[in-house]
Design an enzyme around this catalytic site. Sequence first.
Site, PDB file in Angstrom:
ATOM      1  CB  SER A  79      -0.935   0.104   1.265  1.00 34.27           C
ATOM      2  OG  SER A  79      -1.692  -1.164   1.314  1.00 34.27           O
ATOM      3  CG  ASP A 111       2.524   1.332   8.837  1.00 36.14           C
ATOM      4  OD1 ASP A 111       3.135   2.224   8.127  1.00 36.14           O
ATOM      5  OD2 ASP A 111       2.993   0.409   9.489  1.00 36.14           O
TER       6      ASP A 111
END
Length: 234
Positions: free
Chosen positions: A156, A165
């Site tokens: 990602s 994150d």
Amino acid sequence: MSKSDSSSFVAKDIKNKPLRVAVLVSGSGSNLQVLIDAMQSGKLPIEIVGVISNRADAYAITRAQQAHIPVAIFSHTDSGKRMTIKTFERHASVQLQDWQPDLIVLAGFMRVLSSDFINNVPAPMINLHPSLLPAYKGLDTHQRVITAGERYHGCSIHVVTAELDAGAVLTQALLSLSAKDNAASLQKRVQKLEHQLLPWTILLIAKQVISLDTLSFTNNDYLPSLPLKLFLDN
């Protein structure tokens, strides 16, 4: 010239210029090399204005130097002690202000940055993470995915925020797991996805298809909502 005409001229002028990119690294720099190759071949309209490493032995430094890209290494103090994150951030902040990038890319950068640093950098910052966020934040993602018996895995690209994150996900590339996969083989497979996803995402940003200001596509009449997912089974 009216205010609207002036704004339009500025937008067009920016669009025609290469995107100024600064890259933060900690390791071998394979994703940095992909960006260098794409820049040098003219396939990606960017200018890598500098590379910052928090490790003096990172091979990414050699890659940047071979491409004649400015490098700043902030790993140890003059006394030989490893820099604290606070000291690293102080030096990195000054360097980034000097380079004035349009985009900051964390590509294999392995230190957790503070909210003060993140909130005061001179440009939006994105990170490449080896999982399908929001699942599997943090480290050891490949083994954790295998242990959990997941069917899919990938990587990602997300906006960096103070929470680890957890920033808005822009794009993802995914693959299906094989019964033969182990952590090492899965890491190699995901890395191939990273080498495709990172330059493609930066291209979308450089072409102003993805707006980091609004965290959306600039024209959403025909494009899906973020994140944009690619199934790249390799």
